[in-house]
Write an enzyme that holds these catalytic residues in place. Structure first.
Site, PDB file in Angstrom:
ATOM      1  N   GLY A  45       0.811  -1.217   0.000  1.00 23.66           N
ATOM      2  CA  GLY A  45       0.000   0.000   0.000  1.00 23.66           C
ATOM      3  C   GLY A  45       0.843   1.264   0.000  1.00 23.66           C
ATOM      4  N   SER A  66       2.630  -5.668  -3.301  1.00 21.20           N
ATOM      5  CA  SER A  66       1.240  -6.020  -2.998  1.00 21.20           C
ATOM      6  C   SER A  66       0.943  -7.481  -3.350  1.00 21.20           C
ATOM      7  CB  SER A  66       0.301  -5.122  -3.802  1.00 21.20           C
ATOM      8  OG  SER A  66       0.304  -5.549  -5.152  1.00 21.20           O
ATOM      9  N   CYS A  67      -0.221  -7.929  -2.923  1.00 22.88           N
ATOM     10  CA  CYS A  67      -0.634  -9.315  -3.191  1.00 22.88           C
ATOM     11  C   CYS A  67      -0.679  -9.598  -4.686  1.00 22.88           C
ATOM     12  CB  CYS A  67      -1.987  -9.582  -2.550  1.00 22.88           C
ATOM     13  SG  CYS A  67      -3.211  -8.295  -2.866  1.00 22.88           S
ATOM     14  N   ASN A  68      -1.266  -8.695  -5.468  1.00 23.45           N
ATOM     15  CA  ASN A  68      -1.356  -8.912  -6.918  1.00 23.45           C
ATOM     16  C   ASN A  68       0.025  -8.911  -7.552  1.00 23.45           C
ATOM     17  OD1 ASN A  68      -4.172  -9.184  -7.689  1.00 23.45           O
ATOM     18  ND2 ASN A  68      -4.429  -7.125  -6.846  1.00 23.45           N
ATOM     19  N   ARG A  72     -10.974  -8.715  -5.663  1.00 21.82           N
ATOM     20  CA  ARG A  72     -12.030  -8.821  -4.652  1.00 21.82           C
ATOM     21  C   ARG A  72     -12.424  -7.419  -4.168  1.00 21.82           C
ATOM     22  NH1 ARG A  72      -9.433  -5.844  -1.952  1.00 21.82           N
ATOM     23  NH2 ARG A  72      -8.019  -6.256  -0.223  1.00 21.82           N
ATOM     24  N   HIS A  83      -0.611  -2.015 -11.731  1.00 22.76           N
ATOM     25  CA  HIS A  83       0.061  -3.274 -11.375  1.00 22.76           C
ATOM     26  C   HIS A  83       1.301  -3.556 -12.237  1.00 22.76           C
ATOM     27  CE1 HIS A  83      -4.179  -3.589 -10.081  1.00 22.76           C
ATOM     28  NE2 HIS A  83      -3.629  -4.099  -8.993  1.00 22.76           N
ATOM     29  N   GLY A  84       1.196  -3.216 -13.543  1.00 25.44           N
ATOM     30  CA  GLY A  84       2.346  -3.447 -14.438  1.00 25.44           C
ATOM     31  C   GLY A  84       3.583  -2.693 -13.967  1.00 25.44           C
ATOM     32  N   HIS A 113      -8.220 -12.639  -5.471  1.00 27.58           N
ATOM     33  CA  HIS A 113      -8.240 -11.992  -6.772  1.00 27.58           C
ATOM     34  C   HIS A 113      -8.056 -13.115  -7.801  1.00 27.58           C
ATOM     35  CE1 HIS A 113      -7.456  -8.247  -4.639  1.00 27.58           C
ATOM     36  NE2 HIS A 113      -6.284  -8.677  -4.212  1.00 27.58           N
ATOM     37  N   GLN A 167      -5.477 -12.714  -1.299  1.00 26.55           N
ATOM     38  CA  GLN A 167      -4.939 -11.378  -1.013  1.00 26.55           C
ATOM     39  C   GLN A 167      -4.463 -11.232   0.430  1.00 26.55           C
ATOM     40  OE1 GLN A 167      -8.192 -12.054  -1.254  1.00 26.55           O
ATOM     41  NE2 GLN A 167      -9.241 -11.067   0.464  1.00 26.55           N
TER      42      GLN A 167
END
Ligand code: NAD
Length: 340
Positions: free
Chosen positions: A110, A139-141, A168, A194-195, A220, A302
C-alpha cells in the site's frame, strides 16, 4: 533470535505475527493497535505484547479488559526489525520514527516503492535484500504476477505480459467497502498500476495490466498471457509451477473451477484462516498456443500470499541466510505449508 515488532495488527499484521511466531529463528516482541477491537483481544490471548499508537488511549483498552504493554515507541525499543502493516499511506508517515529508533523496517504494497527504495519478492530478488535497512514487500497482486513471470522468464525468456486482474471488493471481515452489485473498472483507463509495480521488482519485463473489482471477498483472479522468447510445451510450464515453492496447481481432479470451492478446499486442508500462501494456478487453464503464447488463470489469496514474503524479507535483512531457497523452505516448513 530475530526480534520482530508488527506495527498494525490488522488483516496482514495478525497473519505476519503468527507466521513470525512459528519460525525457529524469530520472535514477536510486540504488535500494535489504535483502538480496542476483536483483534486486540486475540493479541492478548496469543500472548503478544500489545502496544498502542497513542498512549492517551490506554484506559479505553484497559476498561474493556485488554492489557497494554506501552506505546509504539516503547515497542520499537525491543525490536531488531519492524513490519509496518498499517493501512496504505500511513506506513510512510512512520518512517522517521523507525529511523529515530534505529530499527530496520519493512513496508507493505500500500506504500510507494520510494518509501524503502527497494521492492521485494523472495523468489525474484532475495539476495539484493541481504542486510538492507528498508524493504517494501510488493502487494498481493504484484507478488502473484512476479512469481509466475520470473519463473517462466528464467527458463524461456518472457517477451511481453498482458494480464487482467479481477479483484475482490473487500476482505471477508470488511463491512464498509463494496461493490455490492457492480463490476467496477479500476481504473477505467489502461494500464492499471500493477504493471509498473511489477517493474519495481522485474524492471526488464514488458507488461500491460488491466483491473476491475467485483463483489467477492476471497481471492483476486488473474488472467495472464505471456509471449515467450523460446518454444515451450504445456508440460514444461506445468513442471515449472509444480517445482516452485510458492506456486501450486489447482488440480483437474479436484473439480475446482472457482474461488469459492478453493476456499472450501483450503479449509479442508486445515490451512489456518483458510490461508493460501501460494499462487493457485488452475491446472486445466495452463495452455500454450502455438509454441510461444502462454495463457493461465491464477487465484491470489490477497490476505495470505504476502505474509510468507514478509518472513523471508526479515530473514534477508537480518542476514539469517544468504540462500533464498533455504529461507523460503524454512518459512514454508514452519507454517506446515504442504502442496495443494
Ligand atoms: P487493515 O486495515 O486490515 O489493518 C491495519 C491495522 O493498522 C489496523 O489494525 C489498524 O488498527 C492499525 N493502524 C492504523 N493506523 C495505525 C497507526 N498509526 N499505528 C499503528 N497501527 C495503526 O489493513 P491491511 O489490509 O492489513 O493492510 C495493511 C497493508 O498491507 C497496506 O499497505 C495494504 O495495502 C497491504 N496489503 C493488504 C492486503 C489485503 O488484501 N488486505 C494485501 C496485500 C497487502
Amino acid at each position: 533470535m530475530i526480534k520482530v515488532a508488527i506495527n498494525g495488527y490488522g488483516t496482514i499484521g495478525k497473519r505476519v505475527a503468527d507466521a513470525v511466531a512459528a519460525q525457529p529463528d524469530m520472535e514477536v516482541v510486540g504488535v500494535s493497535k489504535t483502538r480496542p477491537s476483536a483483534e486486540a483481544y486475540v493479541a492478548n490471548k496469543r500472548g503478544y505484547p500489545l502496544y498502542i499508537a497513542d498512549i492517551k488511549n490506554r484506559e479505553k483498552f484497559e476498561k474493556v479488559g485488554i492489557s497494554v504493554a506501552g506505546d509504539v515507541e516503547e515497542m520499537l525499543k525491543h525490536a531488531d526489525v519492524v513490519v509496518d502493516a498499517t493501512p496504505g499511506g500511513v506506513g510512510a508517515k512512520n518512517k522517521a520514527l523507525y529511523e529515530l529508533f534505529n530499527v530496520k523496517a519493512i513496508w507493505q504494497g500500500g506504500e510507494e516503492h520510494e518509501v524503502a527504495g527497494f521492492s521485494f519478492n523472495s523468489s525474484c530478488n532475495y539476495e539484493a535484500a541481504l542486510g538492507r535497512d528498508a524493504v517494501r514487500v510488493v502487494s498481493c497482486n504484484t507478488t502473484g504476477l512476479c512469481r509466475i513471470i520470473n519463473a517462466v522468464d528464467s527458463v524461456f525468456g518472457v517477451g511481453k505480459v498482458r494480464a487482467t486482474m479481477v479483484r475482490r471488493g473487500s476482505d471477508p471481515g470488511g463491512i464498509k467497502k463494496g461493490p455490492v452489485d457492480a463490476i467496477v473498472l479500476n481504473p477505467v483507463t489502461i494500464p492499471s498500476h500493477h504493471g509498473p509495480d511489477v517493474q519495481t521488482v522485474l524492471p526488464h519485463i514488458d507488461i500491460v495490466t488491466l483491473a476491475m473489482i467485483v463483489p467477492t471477498t476471497f481471492c483476486h483472479m488473474h488472467v495472464v498471457q505471456m509471449d515467450l522468447r523460446a518454444d515451450a510445451t504445456r508440460e514444461e510450464i506445468l513442471e515449472i509451477i509444480e517445482k516452485h515453492p510458492r506456486m501450486g496447481l489447482v488440480r483437474k481432479g479436484t473439480g475446482i473451477t472457482s474461488t469459492a470451492e478453493l476456499k472450501e478446499y483450503a479449509c479442508d486442508l486445515g490451512r489456518p484462516r483458510s490461508d493460501l500462501w501460494e499462487s493457485c494456478i488452475y491446472e486445466e487453464s495452463v495452455s500454450v498456443v502455438g509454441k510461444r503464447e502462454l495463457y493461465l488463470f491464477q487465484a491470489i489469496h490477497q490476505e495470505a500470499d504476502v505474509v510468507v514474503e514478509n518472513v523471508d524479507a526479515i530473514r534477508a535483512m537480518m542476514n539469517g541466510t544468504p540462500d533464498p531457497l533455504e529461507s523460503i523452505s524454512t518459512t514454508n516448513r514452519s507454517l506446515g505449508f504442504t502442496p495443494l
